[in-house]
Design a protein around this motif. Structure first.
Motif, PDB file in Angstrom:
ATOM      1  N   GLY A  49      -7.584  20.435   5.053  1.00  0.00           N
ATOM      2  CA  GLY A  49      -6.944  21.555   5.712  1.00  0.00           C
ATOM      3  C   GLY A  49      -6.007  21.114   6.814  1.00  0.00           C
ATOM      4  O   GLY A  49      -6.117  19.994   7.327  1.00  0.00           O
ATOM      5  N   PRO A  50      -5.074  21.972   7.224  1.00  0.00           N
ATOM      6  CA  PRO A  50      -4.115  21.605   8.288  1.00  0.00           C
ATOM      7  C   PRO A  50      -4.804  21.228   9.596  1.00  0.00           C
ATOM      8  O   PRO A  50      -4.335  20.340  10.310  1.00  0.00           O
ATOM      9  CB  PRO A  50      -3.263  22.873   8.443  1.00  0.00           C
ATOM     10  CG  PRO A  50      -3.401  23.595   7.156  1.00  0.00           C
ATOM     11  CD  PRO A  50      -4.788  23.305   6.665  1.00  0.00           C
ATOM     12  N   ASP A  51      -5.926  21.888   9.925  1.00  0.00           N
ATOM     13  CA  ASP A  51      -6.607  21.606  11.183  1.00  0.00           C
ATOM     14  C   ASP A  51      -7.319  20.257  11.180  1.00  0.00           C
ATOM     15  O   ASP A  51      -7.747  19.775  12.231  1.00  0.00           O
ATOM     16  CB  ASP A  51      -7.621  22.706  11.493  1.00  0.00           C
ATOM     17  CG  ASP A  51      -6.950  24.031  11.806  1.00  0.00           C
ATOM     18  OD1 ASP A  51      -5.765  23.992  12.212  1.00  0.00           O
ATOM     19  OD2 ASP A  51      -7.587  25.074  11.633  1.00  0.00           O
ATOM     20  N   GLU A  52      -7.449  19.640   9.997  1.00  0.00           N
ATOM     21  CA  GLU A  52      -8.108  18.344   9.905  1.00  0.00           C
ATOM     22  C   GLU A  52      -7.140  17.175  10.012  1.00  0.00           C
ATOM     23  O   GLU A  52      -7.554  16.016   9.989  1.00  0.00           O
ATOM     24  CB  GLU A  52      -8.877  18.247   8.579  1.00  0.00           C
ATOM     25  CG  GLU A  52      -9.963  19.300   8.426  1.00  0.00           C
ATOM     26  CD  GLU A  52     -10.630  19.211   7.074  1.00  0.00           C
ATOM     27  OE1 GLU A  52     -10.781  18.089   6.552  1.00  0.00           O
ATOM     28  OE2 GLU A  52     -10.992  20.276   6.518  1.00  0.00           O
ATOM     29  N   LEU A  53      -5.854  17.457  10.103  1.00  0.00           N
ATOM     30  CA  LEU A  53      -4.859  16.391  10.207  1.00  0.00           C
ATOM     31  C   LEU A  53      -4.944  15.740  11.583  1.00  0.00           C
ATOM     32  O   LEU A  53      -5.180  16.415  12.594  1.00  0.00           O
ATOM     33  CB  LEU A  53      -3.449  16.949  10.007  1.00  0.00           C
ATOM     34  CG  LEU A  53      -3.146  17.605   8.651  1.00  0.00           C
ATOM     35  CD1 LEU A  53      -1.743  18.207   8.685  1.00  0.00           C
ATOM     36  CD2 LEU A  53      -3.262  16.601   7.517  1.00  0.00           C
ATOM     37  N   ASN A  54      -4.717  14.432  11.634  1.00  0.00           N
ATOM     38  CA  ASN A  54      -4.616  13.781  12.938  1.00  0.00           C
ATOM     39  C   ASN A  54      -3.250  14.067  13.555  1.00  0.00           C
ATOM     40  O   ASN A  54      -2.349  14.614  12.884  1.00  0.00           O
ATOM     41  CB  ASN A  54      -4.891  12.272  12.832  1.00  0.00           C
ATOM     42  CG  ASN A  54      -3.847  11.536  11.995  1.00  0.00           C
ATOM     43  OD1 ASN A  54      -2.638  11.725  12.159  1.00  0.00           O
ATOM     44  ND2 ASN A  54      -4.307  10.669  11.094  1.00  0.00           N
ATOM     45  N   GLN A  55      -3.077  13.701  14.812  1.00  0.00           N
ATOM     46  CA  GLN A  55      -1.834  14.047  15.523  1.00  0.00           C
ATOM     47  C   GLN A  55      -0.609  13.433  14.853  1.00  0.00           C
ATOM     48  O   GLN A  55       0.452  14.066  14.773  1.00  0.00           O
ATOM     49  CB  GLN A  55      -1.919  13.553  16.967  1.00  0.00           C
ATOM     50  CG  GLN A  55      -2.900  14.327  17.823  1.00  0.00           C
ATOM     51  CD  GLN A  55      -2.918  13.831  19.255  1.00  0.00           C
ATOM     52  OE1 GLN A  55      -2.508  12.713  19.547  1.00  0.00           O
ATOM     53  NE2 GLN A  55      -3.423  14.646  20.157  1.00  0.00           N
ATOM     54  N   ARG A  56      -0.742  12.217  14.355  1.00  0.00           N
ATOM     55  CA  ARG A  56       0.394  11.557  13.706  1.00  0.00           C
ATOM     56  C   ARG A  56       0.760  12.258  12.401  1.00  0.00           C
ATOM     57  O   ARG A  56       1.948  12.425  12.097  1.00  0.00           O
ATOM     58  CB  ARG A  56       0.057  10.097  13.457  1.00  0.00           C
ATOM     59  CG  ARG A  56       1.247   9.232  13.079  1.00  0.00           C
ATOM     60  CD  ARG A  56       0.817   7.808  12.822  1.00  0.00           C
ATOM     61  NE  ARG A  56       1.943   6.940  12.545  1.00  0.00           N
ATOM     62  CZ  ARG A  56       1.838   5.727  12.017  1.00  0.00           C
ATOM     63  NH1 ARG A  56       0.630   5.231  11.736  1.00  0.00           N
ATOM     64  NH2 ARG A  56       2.900   4.987  11.793  1.00  0.00           N
ATOM     65  N   GLN A  57      -0.221  12.675  11.641  1.00  0.00           N
ATOM     66  CA  GLN A  57       0.046  13.389  10.399  1.00  0.00           C
ATOM     67  C   GLN A  57       0.691  14.743  10.656  1.00  0.00           C
ATOM     68  O   GLN A  57       1.574  15.171   9.905  1.00  0.00           O
ATOM     69  CB  GLN A  57      -1.258  13.552   9.614  1.00  0.00           C
ATOM     70  CG  GLN A  57      -1.797  12.257   9.027  1.00  0.00           C
ATOM     71  CD  GLN A  57      -3.196  12.401   8.474  1.00  0.00           C
ATOM     72  OE1 GLN A  57      -3.953  13.293   8.878  1.00  0.00           O
ATOM     73  NE2 GLN A  57      -3.568  11.508   7.557  1.00  0.00           N
ATOM     74  N   VAL A  58       0.254  15.413  11.729  1.00  0.00           N
ATOM     75  CA  VAL A  58       0.873  16.693  12.085  1.00  0.00           C
ATOM     76  C   VAL A  58       2.348  16.501  12.395  1.00  0.00           C
ATOM     77  O   VAL A  58       3.214  17.255  11.924  1.00  0.00           O
ATOM     78  CB  VAL A  58       0.132  17.327  13.281  1.00  0.00           C
ATOM     79  CG1 VAL A  58       0.923  18.509  13.834  1.00  0.00           C
ATOM     80  CG2 VAL A  58      -1.257  17.768  12.875  1.00  0.00           C
ATOM     81  N   LEU A  59       2.661  15.474  13.205  1.00  0.00           N
ATOM     82  CA  LEU A  59       4.059  15.227  13.550  1.00  0.00           C
ATOM     83  C   LEU A  59       4.882  14.869  12.313  1.00  0.00           C
ATOM     84  O   LEU A  59       6.037  15.278  12.192  1.00  0.00           O
ATOM     85  CB  LEU A  59       4.143  14.098  14.584  1.00  0.00           C
ATOM     86  CG  LEU A  59       3.668  14.442  15.994  1.00  0.00           C
ATOM     87  CD1 LEU A  59       3.709  13.205  16.877  1.00  0.00           C
ATOM     88  CD2 LEU A  59       4.521  15.539  16.593  1.00  0.00           C
ATOM     89  N   TYR A  60       4.289  14.117  11.398  1.00  0.00           N
ATOM     90  CA  TYR A  60       5.040  13.742  10.201  1.00  0.00           C
ATOM     91  C   TYR A  60       5.259  14.951   9.289  1.00  0.00           C
ATOM     92  O   TYR A  60       6.371  15.187   8.819  1.00  0.00           O
ATOM     93  CB  TYR A  60       4.298  12.649   9.432  1.00  0.00           C
ATOM     94  CG  TYR A  60       4.988  12.262   8.144  1.00  0.00           C
ATOM     95  CD1 TYR A  60       6.176  11.526   8.152  1.00  0.00           C
ATOM     96  CD2 TYR A  60       4.462  12.638   6.908  1.00  0.00           C
ATOM     97  CE1 TYR A  60       6.815  11.188   6.976  1.00  0.00           C
ATOM     98  CE2 TYR A  60       5.093  12.302   5.727  1.00  0.00           C
ATOM     99  CZ  TYR A  60       6.274  11.576   5.767  1.00  0.00           C
ATOM    100  OH  TYR A  60       6.911  11.249   4.603  1.00  0.00           O
TER     101      TYR A  60
ATOM    102  N   ASN B  75      -3.179  22.735  15.523  1.00  0.00           N
ATOM    103  CA  ASN B  75      -3.687  21.938  16.653  1.00  0.00           C
ATOM    104  C   ASN B  75      -2.697  21.877  17.810  1.00  0.00           C
ATOM    105  O   ASN B  75      -2.483  20.809  18.406  1.00  0.00           O
ATOM    106  CB  ASN B  75      -4.037  20.514  16.203  1.00  0.00           C
ATOM    107  CG  ASN B  75      -5.058  20.501  15.085  1.00  0.00           C
ATOM    108  OD1 ASN B  75      -5.947  21.350  15.037  1.00  0.00           O
ATOM    109  ND2 ASN B  75      -4.918  19.551  14.173  1.00  0.00           N
ATOM    110  N   ARG B  76      -2.087  23.014  18.144  1.00  0.00           N
ATOM    111  CA  ARG B  76      -1.167  23.014  19.287  1.00  0.00           C
ATOM    112  C   ARG B  76      -1.955  22.796  20.568  1.00  0.00           C
ATOM    113  O   ARG B  76      -2.989  23.432  20.788  1.00  0.00           O
ATOM    114  CB  ARG B  76      -0.410  24.330  19.367  1.00  0.00           C
ATOM    115  CG  ARG B  76       0.590  24.370  20.516  1.00  0.00           C
ATOM    116  CD  ARG B  76       1.405  25.633  20.537  1.00  0.00           C
ATOM    117  NE  ARG B  76       2.349  25.628  21.651  1.00  0.00           N
ATOM    118  CZ  ARG B  76       3.195  26.630  21.909  1.00  0.00           C
ATOM    119  NH1 ARG B  76       3.212  27.702  21.138  1.00  0.00           N
ATOM    120  NH2 ARG B  76       4.021  26.544  22.933  1.00  0.00           N
ATOM    121  N   PRO B  77      -1.510  21.886  21.423  1.00  0.00           N
ATOM    122  CA  PRO B  77      -2.220  21.634  22.683  1.00  0.00           C
ATOM    123  C   PRO B  77      -2.299  22.901  23.538  1.00  0.00           C
ATOM    124  O   PRO B  77      -1.354  23.691  23.598  1.00  0.00           O
ATOM    125  CB  PRO B  77      -1.375  20.555  23.369  1.00  0.00           C
ATOM    126  CG  PRO B  77      -0.604  19.915  22.272  1.00  0.00           C
ATOM    127  CD  PRO B  77      -0.354  20.989  21.254  1.00  0.00           C
TER     128      PRO B  77
END
Length: 913
Positions: A300-311, A216-218
């Motif tokens: 899946g990785p694409d289903e993570l929210n932004q906070r989970q991605v950062l963590y 989910n890179r901007p």
């Protein structure tokens, strides 16, 4: 509530800007209702609510919800309708009222539950009534400004915690996006890799273990300033739900909160910040994007929210060797915080070559210890050199006793350390030059290169304490005013306080010096050969630990004092306040941390004198450098102060937020009671987190570290290595704090790291001068070099050459030796003056060479890369195309009779909307 039409929007703006908002604002029992997922303003059903008869006794805020046909709530930060996004949350606590019993002392209670004040109301109750009135008026004005609202509350028998959820509808977002110059996307462009190391490894076909694909890179866009009239030309304009990012929505809502009035113009009672300071609200914050922990079921990785991605891809300790996802950080926290982590990562990457070179220099010193001729002469001298006593009550000693220290001193004073200090001088200035390029690239990539802070509003504290109101010379609107002459006089008084505190630091320094001398004398008087030999080392280490404690204590005291002084100086804007506060604290911390190393490096051993004519301070003989020289003592001090401070700071950063969060959770758990076992709600979880304290302490810690590794690196070549290890830990500690332990801060825009860059530049220039003097006057490099040139290339007889005989009138120990270039009468020899000339010449040559290379690098390396200049031109061209008004009609009117203009051609006039 979707407000349409220019008249309504104009009315909203007048409510926001009219500080003389009178008492004729509508008074209702609620802000609105959610019926079947839509928000109905209170003025459309005021009659119904008046007939309802249910009122909250503690607070005038009510939200009535129709539970029939209510859609199921969707996961995420939404209102109960499952569609309206929550952009901001206001929190306040109200203690439950209890009946007071006693003679003539009671509170009458209205039938709605509202406490009716009696003649014996206390001052605190009147204060609570005032806060409730401000809160009611503030929320009414927010409703008039177009914000949607929904209220939740959690209560027990002692306290009620109210949560007011705010959301900005599309029309409000569009109105303020244009005013705040939000960047709008025109055309997508490929995401480029800005990591230089990744580009180099890719060209060399070497696998890059630091690179990781983050989901989910901007997207990256060509952008221009948002214009409502050009909406159709922007990408994604039809998707009202997702057109503005969450951070943009937060920024717009915060702008409304900061402008909205709650009192009268005379008192400048404006904005949520002042309401929080006054205690009307206990907190105001945007929500995190859900939990940071992964759910129990597989996703899946694409289903993570932004906070989970950062963590998962940044804040975990296992990611210490991976690149930071800077685009994700900027998307979630805003440019100001993203620039801090970008700078910290860039600085840490540049520490790697410095640490490698410093470690190689130290290892080379270890391997070449056996070739040190002066150390061999000292170890083999036996009783040849009888040294004069080091104190008035001490005895003479043989120079062979310091054999070990002479060998260790070579580790920190050999030709390699001199070359390393030259290398670090070039490293510091080159690092800053390339950071400017990196900074410009990121500023453009994040659409803030042309960002200039709009005319700032007065700080809440300034507005509350300013004695008068005057028109703003820019806007013409009356605002709080403080006389400039009075401010300057207060700043002058504050500078006197700073000077006084710096004198206190000097007093502590003298105390530490005297403490070191007393410990040395005590070690000599023990009679133990081991303690006598290591007396200087024991005294230096113990006094350095005491000095570190005093430094940390004085730093806490002065930071609190500087904060009060800066408030007293009455700076109008937050930027002015921050710059004044940073300047005060940095000046003090610079002297606080560096005074002791500066003393050891440049003053210790310079005023000792000679037998029969020793220099004294308060009756004690001035201290001389230890057996291994001043550089090894400087290395000991740097290790204790720098590494000790880093360890203590990391422990504090790890422990203190957890303790604060535990206390906050424990307090809220008492209110939640049995409800705490239910499904937690996002606003309650975020309220339990710690308020973000900003970046001041983080920047200050890193800037002081930068000073340690550049100014005194000649004495401690391992300093960059310890800094590198600390920064690997620091990045993950800070990331974990922001993602997991802090409430989400309001996203702030920035072009760079601000005034800290100017401080870094000053430190880099100071490091060149300090290293020049350190090599010239503290190191034995130049004396050995001159001796090799004049007498012996292998340094045979160098030790005897550097020792002078005591004057003939010194009868305590006749013919004892001491280290100095003096004759038997105590006068300086010709070699001393020759050496002084060489030292001064070296300083001039060193400084001029380094600063010349600095200017050459500055000229050769442009601040803005050539590829970036091309992208900027392309973006300006696209912006001109998008914002041109009636382009074809304009060209036709100007060239009547000519061929019609081709579609998509550029207008010769750049119309800014």
């Amino acid at each position: 509530m979707l407000r349409k039409g220019s008249e309504l929007l104009k009315g909203d703006r007048e409510v926001l800007l009219d500080l003389d908002c009178g008492g004729d604002a509508h008074h209702t029992d609620s802000y609105g209702s959610l019926h079947n997922g839509s928000f109905i303003p209170p003025r459309y059903f005021s009659a119904a609510t008046a007939a309802d008869g249910t009122m909250d006794g503690d607070d005038p805020i009510h939200v009535h919800c129709n539970t029939r046909n209510q859609p199921a709530p969707q996961p995420g930060n939404y209102f109960r309708d499952g569609r309206t996004k929550i952009d901001f949350v206001l929190v306040w606590e109200v203690r439950s009222r209890r009946k007071r019993r006693g003679k003539g002392k009671h509170l009458a209670t209205a039938e709605e539950g509202e406490a009716v004040p009696t003649e014996e109301n206390s001052r605190s109750e009147r204060r609570k009534a005032q806060l409730a009135q401000w809160r009611e008026k503030f929320v009414q004005n927010l409703e008039s400004a177009g914000l949607l609202m929904e209220k939740e509350e959690t209560a027990n028998e002692k306290k009620t915690v109210h949560f007011l959820k705010l959301s900005a509808p599309w029309d409000v977002l569009v109105c303020y996006a244009e005013e705040l110059c939000v960047r709008a996307p025109l055309q997508t462009q490929p995401n480029l890799d800005f990591n230089t190391s990744a580009q180099v490894l890719s060209r060399l076909c070497i696998p890059n273990v630091m690179k990781e694909s983050v989901p989910n890179r901007p997207l990256d866009y060509y952008t221009c300033a948002f214009r409502k009239s050009k909406m159709s030309r922007f990408l994604g304009c039809d998707d009202h739900e997702n057109y503005f990012t969450n951070t943009q929505r937060h920024r717009i809502v915060y702008e409304i909160l900061a402008r909205t009035v709650y009192g009268k113009r005379k008192r400048a009672e404006v904005g949520v910040d002042r309401l929080v300071n006054e205690g009307v609200y206990t907190a105001a914050f945007p929500l995190h994007e859900g939990p940071f922990e992964l759910p129990r079921h597989e996703i899946g990785p694409d289903e993570l929210n932004q906070r989970q991605v950062l963590y998962q891809y940044w804040a975990r300790w296992l990611k210490w060797f991976k690149y930071q996802p800077l685009d994700h950080i900027r998307e979630y926290f805003g440019e100001k915080i993203a620039f801090y982590f970008a700078w910290l990562g860039f600085y840490t990457a540049w520490l790697l070559p410095a640490a490698v070179v410093g470690t190689l220099v130290f290892v080379s010193g270890v391997m070449s210890m056996g070739t040190n001729t002066p150390a061999k002469e000292i170890c083999n001298s036996g009783a040849t050199y009888l040294m004069c006593p080091l104190c008035n009550t001490c005895q003479a000693w043989n120079m062979s006793e310091i054999c070990t220290m002479a060998k260790l001193g070579y580790l920190f004073d050999h030709p390699g350390t001199v070359l390393f200090s030259v290398f670090m001088s070039f490293w510091a200035v080159t690092f800053l030059e390339y950071w400017k390029r990196k900074m410009a690239t990121l500023a453009h990539h994040w659409d803030c290169m042309d960002f200039h802070e709009e005319e700032e509003r007065p700080r809440p504290e300034f507005a509350a304490m300013a004695p008068s109101m005057e028109p703003n010379p820019v806007t013409g609107v009356k605002e709080p005013y403080f006389p400039e002459k009075t401010r300057i006089s207060r700043m002058f008084t504050g500078s006197m306080v700073i000077i006084m505190m710096l004198c206190v630091v000097m007093i502590f320094l003298v105390t530490v010096v005297m403490c070191r001398g007393i410990i040395s004398i005590m070690m000599f008087h023990t009679g133990s050969p081991v303690l006598r030999t290591e007396a200087g080392t024991i005294a230096n280490v113990s006094s350095s630990i005491v000095n570190l404690g005093l430094i940390l204590l004085m730093g806490r005291v002065y930071t609190a004092l500087a904060e009060q002084l800066t408030k007293w100086e009455m700076h109008r804007t937050q930027t002015q306040y921050d710059n004044a506060f940073i300047f005060k604290v940095f000046i003090f911390q610079f002297v606080n941390f560096y005074s002791s190393p500066f003393y050891v490096a440049f003053f210790k051993g310079r005023f000792v004198g000679y037998p029969t004519n020793y220099g004294t301070l308060f009756g004690m003989r001035n201290e001389d450098c230890g057996p291994g020289g001043c550089l090894i003592e400087l290395a000991e001090q740097l290790f204790i102060i720098m590494v000790g401070k880093q360890l203590i700071n990391n422990v504090q950063e790890f422990v203190i937020p957890k303790v604060k969060a535990w206390h906050q959770k424990r307090t809220l758990a008492k209110v939640l009671g049995n409800k705490s076992s239910d499904e937690p709600r996002r606003w309650e979880e975020d309220y339990q987190l710690v308020e973000c304290e900003g970046l001041f302490e983080e920047y200050l810690e890193m800037v002081l570290q930068f000073g340690f590794i550049t100014i005194f690196v000649a004495a401690f070549p391992l300093a960059p290595l310890f800094a590198l290890l600390n920064n690997w830990v620091e990045i993950r500690l800070d990331a974990h704090k922001f993602v997991c332990e802090y409430r989400r801060p309001v996203a702030e825009r920035a072009q760079n790291i601000g005034v800290w860059f100017n401080i870094l530049e000053a430190l880099s220039h100071l490091s060149v001068i300090a290293n020049a003097f350190l090599i010239a006057f503290t190191s034995d490099f130049l004396p050995r070099l001159l001796y090799q040139y004049k007498f012996d290339n292998d340094l045979n007889g160098y030790v005897n050459f550097t020792l002078a005989y005591a004057p003939l009138n010194y009868t305590a120990y006749p013919m004892c030796r001491y280290k100095a270039y003096r004759d038997n009468s105590g006068n300086y020899t010709l070699f001393y003056w020759e050496l002084l000339a060489v030292r001064l010449g070296f300083i001039i040559a060193f400084e001029h060479a380094v600063f010349f290379v600095l200017r050459a690098i500055d000229w050769i390396v442009p601040d803005v890369p050539e590829s970036l200049e091309l992208k900027i031109k392309r973006e300006r061209y696209l912006a001109k195309q998008a914002l041109a008004e009636n382009q074809e009609a304009l060209l036709m009117s100007r060239s009547r009779g000519a061929a019609p203009a081709t579609p998509g051609s550029s207008s010769p006039v750049n119309v800014a909307g």
